[in-house]
Write an enzyme that holds these catalytic residues in place. Structure first.
Site, mmCIF file in Angstrom:
data_model
loop_
_atom_site.group_PDB
_atom_site.id
_atom_site.type_symbol
_atom_site.label_atom_id
_atom_site.label_comp_id
_atom_site.label_asym_id
_atom_site.label_seq_id
_atom_site.Cartn_x
_atom_site.Cartn_y
_atom_site.Cartn_z
ATOM 1 N N LYS A 72 0.831 -1.200 0.000
ATOM 2 C CA LYS A 72 0.000 0.000 0.000
ATOM 3 C C LYS A 72 0.870 1.257 0.000
ATOM 4 O O LYS A 72 1.924 1.299 0.654
ATOM 5 C CB LYS A 72 -0.894 -0.032 1.246
ATOM 6 C CG LYS A 72 -1.806 1.170 1.446
ATOM 7 C CD LYS A 72 -2.597 0.995 2.740
ATOM 8 C CE LYS A 72 -3.448 2.200 3.077
ATOM 9 N NZ LYS A 72 -4.176 2.010 4.349
ATOM 10 N N SER A 148 -8.736 2.958 4.316
ATOM 11 C CA SER A 148 -7.909 3.527 3.278
ATOM 12 C C SER A 148 -7.140 2.494 2.451
ATOM 13 O O SER A 148 -6.430 2.860 1.515
ATOM 14 C CB SER A 148 -6.899 4.485 3.940
ATOM 15 O OG SER A 148 -6.041 3.795 4.843
ATOM 16 N N SER A 172 -9.055 0.832 8.602
ATOM 17 C CA SER A 172 -8.619 0.805 7.205
ATOM 18 C C SER A 172 -8.199 -0.548 6.665
ATOM 19 O O SER A 172 -7.942 -0.681 5.466
ATOM 20 C CB SER A 172 -7.479 1.811 6.998
ATOM 21 O OG SER A 172 -7.955 3.124 7.095
#
Length: 473
Positions: A72, A148, A172
Site C-alpha cells: 500500500k 484507506s 482501514s
C-alpha cells in the site's frame, strides 16, 4: 497459468516448494492479470513489474516464497520506489529505504509487483484521491472499495494477487475487507513493526498487516512479520505458538457478545444489522454462547477524543511531509479535507492532545474490564453496504463534510484502534444486490489466537473463497 491466480498464497507457495511452478511463473501470471484488469479497477498506482521479475528469479526461501504481493502507498516504504501517500505533496517523492515491515515481507519470500491506491494520507474510509482517482470495487465499479486500504482490497478481491499489504488507524483494514468480501485482521497494537521512521502513529492508533482471501494466509503472513523492531517504544504480548497453528484448532465454546447499536447513536442500515444477526446465529449453531450486549463506553467521549488525536495527527503528518521534502504545505498542495483537518489540529494544544490520549486510555480500561466476561465482541464493520463513489466528497462550502459522513459510516471500527485490541472483518454475508458486508469480531488485547481459531471455524462452516466478483471473471 491464470488458474493459479485463484489459489490463495499458501497454495501458491506450496506449488513453488514442490517445484510444480516457478516463482517467475506466478509473478508473470499476476502481471498479466494486472495488465488486463487494473485499468478497470485503478487498484495499483505504481507497477513494479521489471523489479518483480528480477527478484522472482531467486526470491528468499521464506514461507511465502515466490508469491506475488502488493504494498500500500502509505507508511510502508520500498527503497527507490515512489511513495506518495495519495497526496500531490508527495507526488514525485522516492523512498530512501525499505520500512522494516517491507524488509520482513521480502524475507518471507513475497515478490512485490506494485504499489496500491490509497486516499490522501489514509484519512477517509474510501479510496478516492485527487492524485490518482478512485479505486473501483470489483463487485460493482460504481461503488467504493472502502479505505484507506481500498486499492489493496480491490486487487485481492479481483485475484490480481492473493494478498496485499494494508494498515489500519480507524478501520482501514476492516472497512475495505467488508466492502470487497475479504478477510481482514487488524492485529494487536504493536504486533507488527512501525520503524524505522516512527515509533508509533497517533499514539498507537495505527497498525500494520494485510488483506487476504483466506484466514490461513493472514496467519502465515503475521507469523512472518510480527515482533518488535529495534528501538520500538513498546510491543505486543508474546504469543504461545505460531498463529498458523491456530488454523483448524478448536476454538472451544466462546462467549460472544453482539450488538448492532452504535455508541455514537449512528443509524445502522438493515443489511448491516442482518449481517451481524446472521453471524450471531452462525456462531450459536457452532456451539458458542451468544448473547446481546451494550458496549460500556460513551460514544461522545470516543468521538471527542478520537477526533482530537486524529486532527492533530493530520497536522503532524502534513507538517512532517513538508519538512521531509522541503516543500511548503498549503491549501493548494493538499486536498480540502486534509487542510481543514490539519488546521483544526493546529488549533488544539498539547494539553488537549494529552487529555484526549488519557480519555482513550480510560476507554481502553473500560473495555478491558468488560472483556473479562466475553471472549469476543461482534458488531457491524460499517453502517451500510459499499456506498457509491463520491459519497465522502468534500462540499464546496464545507470541506469537513466527508469526514462527518465518515463518522456516521464507521461508528464501530475506531474503538479497537483506541483500545489496541485485535479485530477482524469476516466475509459471511452478501446483500440481495450481491454486495459483501463483513461481520466485525473484536478480541481481547493480545489475543489474535482466539480470533484466528474462530475465523477458521467460520470459514470452514461457510466457505467464501469461491465467491468471485464480476470484475474477477
Amino acid at each position: 497459468m491464470d488458474d493459479v491466480t485463484s489459489l490463495d498464497a499458501t497454495a501458491q507457495a506450496e506449488l513453488v516448494r514442490r517445484r510444480e511452478v516457478k516463482p517467475l511463473e506466478l509473478v508473470d501470471a499476476a502481471i498479466a492479470r494486472i495488465e488486463r484488469l487494473n485499468p478497470k479497477l485503478n487498484a495499483i498506482v505504481t507497477p513494479l513489474f521489471e523489479e518483480a521479475r528480477a527478484i522472482a528469479a531467486d526470491p528468499p526461501d521464506g514461507p511465502l516464497r515466490g508469491v506475488p504481493f502488493l504494498v500500500k502507498d502509505l507508511q510502508a516504504t520500498c527503497a527507490g520506489v515512489r511513495h506518495t501517500a495519495g497526496s500531490r505533496l508527495l507526488a514525485d517523492f522516492v523512498a530512501p529505504l525499505d520500512a522494516e515491515l517491507v524488509t520482513r515481507f521480502r524475507a518471507a519470500g513475497l515478490v512485490i509487483v506494485g504499489i496500491t491506491n490509497t486516499p490522501e494520507f489514509g484519512i477517509l474510509p474510501t479510496t478516492e484521491s485527487q492524485l490518482f482517482g478512485p479505486a473501483r470495487n470489483p463487485w460493482d465499479p460504481t461503488r467504493s472499495t472502502g479505505g484507506s486500504s481500498g486499492g489493496s482490497a480491490a486487487a485481492v478481491a479481483a485475484r490480481l494477487v492473493p494478498l496485499a499489504h494494508a494498515n489500519d488507524g480507524g478501520g482501514s483494514i476492516r472497512i475495505p475487507a467488508s466492502c470487497c468480501g475479504l478477510f481482514g485482521m487488524k492485529p494487536t497494537r504493536a504486533r507488527n513493526p512501525m520503524g524505522p521512521f516512527v515509533g508509533d502513529v497517533m499514539s498507537g492508533l495505527v497498525v500494520e498487516h494485510a488483506l487476504t482471501r483466506s484466514v490461513r494466509d493472514s496467519a502465515t503472513l503475521l507469523d512472518a512479520t510480527a515482533g518488535a523492531d529495534e528501538g520500538a517504544p513498546y510491543w505486543a504480548p508474546p504469543t504461545a505458538r505460531p498463529f498458523r497453528d491456530e488454523i483448524g484448532a478448536p476454538p472451544g465454546r466462546l462467549r460472544i457478545g453482539f450488538t448492532t447499536t452504535a455508541p455514537t447513536g449512528a443509524a445502522i442500515g438493515p443489511d448491516c444489522v442482518a449481517a451481524v444477526r446472521d453471524a450471531a446465529t452462525l456462531c450459536a449453531s457452532l456451539g458458542h454462547h451468544v448473547d446481546e450486549i451494550s458496549l460500556p463506553i460513551s460514544g461522545e467521549m470516543v468521538t471527542e477524543c478520537f477526533v482530537t488525536v486524529w486532527t492533530t495527527g493530520v497536522a503532524w503528518t502534513v507538517d512532517s511531509v513538508a519538512r521531509m521534502t522541503g516543500r511548503i504545505a498549503t491549501a493548494e498542495t493538499v486536498e480540502p479535507l486534509t487542510w481543514a483537518l490539519a488546521e483544526a489540529g493546529r488549533h488544539r494544544s498539547g494539553a488537549d492532545y494529552l487529555a484526549a490520549v488519557q480519555g482513550l486510555q480510560l476507554i481502553t480500561r473500560a473495555m478491558a474490564v468488560f472483556m473479562r466476561d466475553w471472549d469476543v465482541i461482534l458488531t457491524p464493520v460499517v453502517a451500510e453496504p459499499p456506498p457509491p463513489l463520491g459519497t465522502f466528497d468534500a462540499a464546496p462550502d464545507n470541506p469537513l463534510a466527508g469526514f462527518m459522513r465518515a463518522a456516521e459510516y464507521v461508528p464501530f471500527t475506531p474503538i479497537a484502534n483506541a483500545t489496541g485490541q485485535p479485530a477482524m472483518s469476516v466475509p459471511l454475508y452478501w446483500t440481495e444486490a450481491g454486495l459483501p458486508v463483513g461481520a466485525h469480531f473484536v478480541g481481547r488485547f493480545g489475543d489474535e489466537a482466539t480470533l484466528f481459531r474462530l475465523a477458521a471455524q467460520l470459514e470452514s462452516a461457510r466457505p467464501w473463497a469461491e465467491r468471485r466478483p464480476p470484475l474477477a471473471a
